[in-house]
Write a protein that holds these residues in place. Structure first.
Motif, mmCIF file in Angstrom:
data_model
loop_
_atom_site.group_PDB
_atom_site.id
_atom_site.type_symbol
_atom_site.label_atom_id
_atom_site.label_comp_id
_atom_site.label_asym_id
_atom_site.label_seq_id
_atom_site.Cartn_x
_atom_site.Cartn_y
_atom_site.Cartn_z
ATOM 1 N N HIS A 68 -29.897 55.092 -21.255
ATOM 2 C CA HIS A 68 -29.129 54.945 -20.021
ATOM 3 C C HIS A 68 -29.014 53.506 -19.540
ATOM 4 O O HIS A 68 -27.931 52.976 -19.411
ATOM 5 C CB HIS A 68 -29.720 55.837 -18.931
ATOM 6 C CG HIS A 68 -29.193 57.237 -18.979
ATOM 7 N ND1 HIS A 68 -29.382 58.039 -20.079
ATOM 8 C CD2 HIS A 68 -28.485 57.965 -18.109
ATOM 9 C CE1 HIS A 68 -28.791 59.214 -19.850
ATOM 10 N NE2 HIS A 68 -28.240 59.182 -18.660
ATOM 11 N N HIS A 109 -27.099 62.516 -26.463
ATOM 12 C CA HIS A 109 -26.406 63.752 -26.893
ATOM 13 C C HIS A 109 -25.620 63.564 -28.185
ATOM 14 O O HIS A 109 -25.286 64.539 -28.849
ATOM 15 C CB HIS A 109 -25.477 64.254 -25.784
ATOM 16 C CG HIS A 109 -26.174 64.346 -24.478
ATOM 17 N ND1 HIS A 109 -27.286 65.133 -24.316
ATOM 18 C CD2 HIS A 109 -25.979 63.715 -23.300
ATOM 19 C CE1 HIS A 109 -27.732 64.981 -23.081
ATOM 20 N NE2 HIS A 109 -26.969 64.131 -22.452
ATOM 21 N N HIS A 130 -26.112 66.922 -19.587
ATOM 22 C CA HIS A 130 -25.169 67.115 -20.687
ATOM 23 C C HIS A 130 -25.828 67.550 -22.001
ATOM 24 O O HIS A 130 -25.205 67.514 -23.055
ATOM 25 C CB HIS A 130 -24.305 65.864 -20.869
ATOM 26 C CG HIS A 130 -23.354 65.691 -19.738
ATOM 27 N ND1 HIS A 130 -23.544 64.769 -18.746
ATOM 28 C CD2 HIS A 130 -22.229 66.369 -19.414
ATOM 29 C CE1 HIS A 130 -22.567 64.879 -17.856
ATOM 30 N NE2 HIS A 130 -21.756 65.842 -18.234
ATOM 31 N N SER A 304 -19.062 56.874 -23.680
ATOM 32 C CA SER A 304 -19.921 57.976 -23.221
ATOM 33 C C SER A 304 -20.136 59.059 -24.274
ATOM 34 O O SER A 304 -19.520 59.059 -25.335
ATOM 35 C CB SER A 304 -19.404 58.645 -21.955
ATOM 36 O OG SER A 304 -18.441 59.639 -22.259
ATOM 37 N N CYS A 305 -20.993 60.029 -23.920
ATOM 38 C CA CYS A 305 -21.293 61.123 -24.843
ATOM 39 C C CYS A 305 -20.078 62.004 -25.067
ATOM 40 O O CYS A 305 -19.937 62.627 -26.102
ATOM 41 C CB CYS A 305 -22.476 61.952 -24.343
ATOM 42 S SG CYS A 305 -22.318 62.553 -22.662
ATOM 43 N N CYS A 368 -25.155 54.361 -22.618
ATOM 44 C CA CYS A 368 -24.381 55.097 -21.610
ATOM 45 C C CYS A 368 -23.427 54.163 -20.883
ATOM 46 O O CYS A 368 -22.439 54.606 -20.293
ATOM 47 C CB CYS A 368 -25.306 55.746 -20.598
ATOM 48 S SG CYS A 368 -26.273 57.083 -21.294
ATOM 49 N N CYS A 371 -20.815 54.674 -17.632
ATOM 50 C CA CYS A 371 -20.504 56.082 -17.382
ATOM 51 C C CYS A 371 -21.151 56.579 -16.100
ATOM 52 O O CYS A 371 -20.590 57.371 -15.371
ATOM 53 C CB CYS A 371 -20.962 56.924 -18.570
ATOM 54 S SG CYS A 371 -20.868 58.678 -18.303
ATOM 55 N N LEU A 372 -22.364 56.103 -15.831
ATOM 56 C CA LEU A 372 -23.012 56.516 -14.582
ATOM 57 C C LEU A 372 -23.310 55.311 -13.696
ATOM 58 O O LEU A 372 -24.267 55.317 -12.953
ATOM 59 C CB LEU A 372 -24.291 57.327 -14.856
ATOM 60 C CG LEU A 372 -25.597 56.587 -15.120
ATOM 61 C CD1 LEU A 372 -26.769 57.513 -14.953
ATOM 62 C CD2 LEU A 372 -25.576 55.917 -16.434
ATOM 63 N N ASN A 393 -17.065 61.980 -18.355
ATOM 64 C CA ASN A 393 -16.986 63.378 -17.936
ATOM 65 C C ASN A 393 -17.070 63.630 -16.435
ATOM 66 O O ASN A 393 -16.884 64.750 -15.983
ATOM 67 C CB ASN A 393 -18.074 64.186 -18.663
ATOM 68 C CG ASN A 393 -19.395 63.452 -18.695
ATOM 69 O OD1 ASN A 393 -19.697 62.691 -17.773
ATOM 70 N ND2 ASN A 393 -20.180 63.648 -19.740
ATOM 71 N N ARG A 399 -19.558 57.448 -9.113
ATOM 72 C CA ARG A 399 -20.171 57.770 -10.402
ATOM 73 C C ARG A 399 -20.209 56.562 -11.343
ATOM 74 O O ARG A 399 -21.170 56.340 -12.053
ATOM 75 C CB ARG A 399 -19.397 58.927 -11.053
ATOM 76 C CG ARG A 399 -19.741 59.169 -12.504
ATOM 77 C CD ARG A 399 -21.129 59.754 -12.668
ATOM 78 N NE ARG A 399 -21.422 60.011 -14.086
ATOM 79 C CZ ARG A 399 -22.549 60.532 -14.529
ATOM 80 N NH1 ARG A 399 -23.503 60.835 -13.674
ATOM 81 N NH2 ARG A 399 -22.753 60.745 -15.799
HETATM 82 S S1 SF4 Z 1 -24.726 58.842 -18.496
HETATM 83 FE FE1 SF4 Z 1 -22.746 59.397 -19.360
HETATM 84 S S2 SF4 Z 1 -22.914 58.853 -21.517
HETATM 85 FE FE2 SF4 Z 1 -24.976 58.921 -20.718
HETATM 86 S S3 SF4 Z 1 -25.690 60.992 -21.148
HETATM 87 FE FE3 SF4 Z 1 -24.856 60.982 -19.059
HETATM 88 S S4 SF4 Z 1 -22.741 61.606 -19.244
HETATM 89 FE FE4 SF4 Z 1 -23.447 61.017 -21.286
#
Ligand code: SF4
Lengths: 432, 194
Positions: A68, A109, A130, A304-305, A368, A371-372, A393, A399
């Motif tokens: 992350h 993931h 996820h 991202s995943c 990551c 993405c977050l 996502n 976010r």
């Molecule tokens: S932060 Fe984004 S890329 Fe990382 S696991 Fe969560 S949804 Fe997937």
């Protein structure tokens, strides 16, 4: 009355002949995954509850993947990884993909399947919502919190309420302008962000089985955005081929009983679906990309995943090949394998990496990423009022960083088309 | 006061309050087991809720007053799908540290619900109807767990809550570990030498 795949896996792992939706059962866990954000908390609870000298239930079944907050100078974030390192050493866990070493992988993931930890018929828990992504392999996989994970570390077991299964069938062929992201956004737009609360979501139909594993992962990845507990796709040859190439561990694929009972079944004519976008600030705000062609954007984020796998970048490169981006475009591979794939995979004589560089995109390292949101120095993070089209996502307020930002979720094809025009663009425009 | 009654001022939010709003991702780096750092989770609880939705109906009400670590609101009332988003247990933890005793919402995201129960952080209560529009931030509220009822003392109106069901055993035991000890599934703290 027969059972669904999810019910059969849960029955098998609780030592019962059958289970019914709504029933609480204690199940045995095959794999527990944790990462740098939730791992330290899990470990602290484990030590507090089972004792300082306690040993984990099975060191071969725990997988630790920091992903992350990786490329940051934030001191607290760095400390988390140190914490993981100590625990892994203490417990002699070999399945550890440490930052700054050749083992480093990136987003958990995507790393789990690449490393052979996702197997049909298994039970996988992870301290990340996820974790449901792995349902693409026909296993029961779902996210849990630190307390539950600490409990598993000590016992190898957890209680679950057996979910009912909702079925989503995509009939017909998959057109070349659609991706799994469009299919799952169609569903979330139809049933809402709590439309599958507590339920298993099973995906089936010709279009779904025509998808490769990475695309199936995208479908299952976002069941949590509809409130679902787990996603599931019946394993087939495609699944087994992928899994067998990555592990020699035994596993038992599970199929629905012919008379399995589903809570609901929604059928789609895939050819009627168009490229979709989820507007701020909810994945259920779904609209056709072509109807948003007057929305100007400041940046595009592909990663991202859910949207940073090799299949995603191949799709984006198809559109970007030989063209120039009109807005800041961030490319963030999910894992180091994907990163390497960008240098190997070619369209014509050019690698994906060359195509992205020539198009003027900015390329980050496997993680990551934004993405977050994450610490303020995160690559691609929204730090102001930017409007971003993203293959991630979630588009909840804040976010991807600042609460003032606006995130539109889309497939890699749509994101790449948007990068070329600076306005939300239906990819069919560039796929003629 | 009976354990089965929770009273205090209410903080009102709407549908789909996600975990990034409850505790924004950038704050997830504090050590939950260090007393000093743990307090920061309280300080930033609900800090990701958009300004106009912070404390409905008017909005703009700070959940945590500037310079403090605890909220004056021990009860939160929301709408549908409370706690959706990430699996972070920091979300119910942040609310607990901020002094929240119960959340009342029509539905929950399952991981948030599970975390609240298994971690013993707070009581996630389900209202039969979506009731957040019947409350104003600051109203005085009483929750009666025996009668499965929430009353807005300011307006005098009562609303029905769903019984806790299976989760009650774990909530009443104080969380998953306490429950597992009670049923003999894991060793007592003394035996485990904790
Ligand atoms: S932060 Fe984004 S890329 Fe990382 S696991 Fe969560 S949804 Fe997937």
């Amino acid at each position: 009355m027969g059972m669904t795949i999810t019910e059969k896996i849960l029955a098998g792992h609780s030592g019962k002949d059958r289970v019914v939706p709504g029933e609480n059962v204690w199940i045995d866990v095959d794999v527990l995954m944790t990462h740098d954000v939730t791992g330290p908390g899990t470990i602290s609870i484990f030590r507090k509850e089972f004792g300082k000298d306690a040993r984990i239930w099975d060191r071969n079944k725990v997988v630790v993947i920091p992903d992350h907050y990786i490329f940051t100078e934030d001191q607290h974030a760095k400390r988390n990884v140190v914490f993981l390192r100590d625990f892994v050493k203490d417990q002699q866990i070999e399945n550890f993909y440490d930052v700054g070493t050749p083992d480093y992988k990136g987003v958990c993931h995507v790393a789990l399947p690449e490393e052979g930890y996702t197997r049909p018929g298994d039970v996988l828990f992870g301290t990340d919502s996820h974790t449901c992504t792995a349902g693409a392999f026909g296993e029961f996989a779902t996210g849990i919190g630190n307390t539950d994970a600490a409990f598993i570390l000590g016992t190898g077991k957890l209680w679950v309420k057996v979910p009912q299964t909702m079925r989503f069938v995509f009939n017909g062929k998959m057109p070349d302008y659609l991706m799994a992201k469009d299919l799952i956004l169609r569903i979330i737009g139809d049933i809402g962000v709590d439309g599958a609360s507590y339920a298993a979501m099973e995906f089936a139909g010709e279009a779904v089985y025509s998808l490769n594993i990475e695309e199936r992962m995208t479908l299952c990845n976002m069941v949590i955005e509809a409130g679902g507990k787990n996603g599931i796709i019946a394993p087939d040859n495609e699944t087994e081929k992928y899994v067998k190439a990555r592990t020699n561990k035994p596993y038992k694929p599970v199929q629905n009983d012919p008379d399995a009972e589903f809570a609901s079944e929604l059928k789609y004519d895939t050819a009627k679906i168009v490229p979709l976008v989820a507007k701020p600030h909810s994945p259920e705000n779904v609209e056709a990309a072509e109807r948003l062609s007057d929305v100007k954007v400041d940046r595009v984020y592909i990663g991202s995943c859910t949207g940073g796998k090799l299949t995603d970048f191949k799709a984006a490169a198809k559109i970007l090949n030989g063209r120039k981006t009109a807005v800041d475009t961030f490319i963030v591979p999910a894992t180091t394998d994907v990163e390497k794939g960008l240098e190997k995979e070619k369209i014509g004589s050019k690698t994906l990496l060359q195509i992205f560089k020539e198009a003027g995109t900015r390329i980050g390292h496997a993680s990551c990423g934004a993405c977050l949101g994450g610490p303020e120095d995160t690559f691609g993070r929204i730090n102001g009022e930017e409007i971003c089209v993203s293959t991630t996502n979630r588009n909840f307020p804040g976010r991807m960083g600042s609460k003032k930002g606006q995130v539109y979720l889309a497939s890699p094809l749509t994101a790449a088309a948007t990068a070329l025009t600076g306005k939300i663009t239906d990819p069919r425009k560039f796929l003629a | 006061m009976s354990q089965n009654r929770i009273t205090g001022k209410v903080y009102v939010v709407g549908d789909n309050v996600d975990t990034d709003q409850i505790i924004p991702a950038k704050h997830l780096v504090y050590d939950t087991h260090s007393p000093e750092e743990r307090k920061l989770y309280g300080k930033y609880a609900m800090s990701g809720v958009p300004e106009e939705k912070s404390g409905l109906p008017e909005g703009g009400v700070k959940f945590i007053k500037e310079g403090t670590f605890e909220s004056e609101f021990p009860i939160i009332v929301g709408g549908k799908n409370f706690g959706c988003g990430s699996s972070r247990e920091h979300a119910p933890l942040a609310l607990q540290v901020a002094g929240v005793k119960a959340v009342v919402a029509q539905t929950y995201a399952r991981i948030f619900y599970r975390n609240s129960v298994d971690g013993g952080f707070l009581k996630p209560l389900e209202s039969v109807e979506n009731i957040f529009k019947s409350f104003s931030t600051g109203d005085h509220v009483e929750i009666d767990l025996d009668a499965n009822k929430i009353t807005n003392k300011t307006s005098g109106k009562s609303f029905e809550l769903r019984p806790l069901g299976d989760a009650a055993d774990i909530i009443n035991a104080g969380g998953l570990f306490a429950y597992a000890r009670k049923i003999g599934m894991i060793k007592s703290k003394a035996e485990a030498n904790v």
